[in-house]
Design a protein around this motif. Sequence first.
Motif, mmCIF file in Angstrom:
data_model
loop_
_atom_site.group_PDB
_atom_site.id
_atom_site.type_symbol
_atom_site.label_atom_id
_atom_site.label_comp_id
_atom_site.label_asym_id
_atom_site.label_seq_id
_atom_site.Cartn_x
_atom_site.Cartn_y
_atom_site.Cartn_z
ATOM 1 N N SER A 8 0.813 -1.213 0.000
ATOM 2 C CA SER A 8 0.000 0.000 0.000
ATOM 3 C C SER A 8 0.846 1.262 0.000
ATOM 4 C CB SER A 8 -0.935 0.008 1.202
ATOM 5 O OG SER A 8 -0.183 0.142 2.379
ATOM 6 N N ARG A 54 -9.529 -1.356 2.051
ATOM 7 C CA ARG A 54 -8.705 -0.156 2.251
ATOM 8 C C ARG A 54 -8.427 0.108 3.731
ATOM 9 N NH1 ARG A 54 -12.474 3.639 -1.308
ATOM 10 N NH2 ARG A 54 -13.914 2.570 0.054
ATOM 11 N N ALA A 82 2.346 5.860 -5.003
ATOM 12 C CA ALA A 82 1.317 5.414 -4.057
ATOM 13 C C ALA A 82 0.513 6.568 -3.471
ATOM 14 C CB ALA A 82 1.966 4.618 -2.922
ATOM 15 N N CYS A 84 -1.487 8.986 -4.697
ATOM 16 C CA CYS A 84 -2.880 9.182 -5.117
ATOM 17 C C CYS A 84 -3.801 8.163 -4.453
ATOM 18 C CB CYS A 84 -3.006 9.087 -6.636
ATOM 19 S SG CYS A 84 -2.256 10.481 -7.501
ATOM 20 N N ARG A 85 -3.411 6.899 -4.502
ATOM 21 C CA ARG A 85 -4.248 5.855 -3.896
ATOM 22 C C ARG A 85 -4.349 6.039 -2.380
ATOM 23 N NH1 ARG A 85 -1.652 1.186 -5.145
ATOM 24 N NH2 ARG A 85 -0.810 0.957 -3.076
ATOM 25 N N TYR A 86 -3.229 6.334 -1.738
ATOM 26 C CA TYR A 86 -3.212 6.525 -0.287
ATOM 27 C C TYR A 86 -4.122 7.681 0.117
ATOM 28 C CZ TYR A 86 -1.373 7.344 4.416
ATOM 29 O OH TYR A 86 -1.247 7.517 5.771
ATOM 30 N N ASP A 89 -7.800 6.697 -0.462
ATOM 31 C CA ASP A 89 -8.206 5.690 0.523
ATOM 32 C C ASP A 89 -8.346 6.304 1.919
ATOM 33 O OD1 ASP A 89 -8.175 3.885 -1.551
ATOM 34 O OD2 ASP A 89 -6.414 2.778 -0.854
ATOM 35 N N CYS A 116 -3.918 13.807 -9.266
ATOM 36 C CA CYS A 116 -4.662 12.554 -9.130
ATOM 37 C C CYS A 116 -6.072 12.682 -9.719
ATOM 38 C CB CYS A 116 -4.769 12.162 -7.663
ATOM 39 S SG CYS A 116 -3.218 12.030 -6.776
ATOM 40 N N GLN A 119 -8.563 9.506 -9.557
ATOM 41 C CA GLN A 119 -8.693 8.781 -8.293
ATOM 42 C C GLN A 119 -10.097 8.942 -7.735
ATOM 43 O OE1 GLN A 119 -5.661 7.125 -7.328
ATOM 44 N NE2 GLN A 119 -7.255 5.956 -6.353
#
Length: 127
Positions: A8, A54, A82, A84-86, A89, A116, A119
């Motif tokens: 992650s 998540r 990571a 953008c996803r972090y 989430d 992002c 996202q």
Amino acid sequence: MKHYGPTSTGEAGEAAAALVIDHLVPLAETWDSGASKWTKARRVAYAKYLTDPRHLVAVSARSNRSKADQDPATWMPPSPDATCRYTADWISVKRTWGLSIDQPEQDALTRPAASCPDQDIAYTPAA
């Protein structure tokens, strides 16, 4: 030894034995963001929440120690890939549980948003 893809935090090639399960939004952060007013049952439900992947994530032990109970104002994933996803989430988990986001945290979450655009921030409020 079998290696897994990015964790992650975006770290590649971590051996399974080197991974730990971490609350994306740490328990101490939830306490400071509103969980201190929750019932014990709701705090336990958050701690053990498996409905959304998540919430509990596999990360390297090193990354887990580095992040500890920090929020995005003081810690972001070491890999720019990571971020953008972090960020998405983090916001999704906070919204799922109706947790607050303070101003420094909001500022840190807003900075990467421009890079992002694809996202999604999707969530379903927890019961």
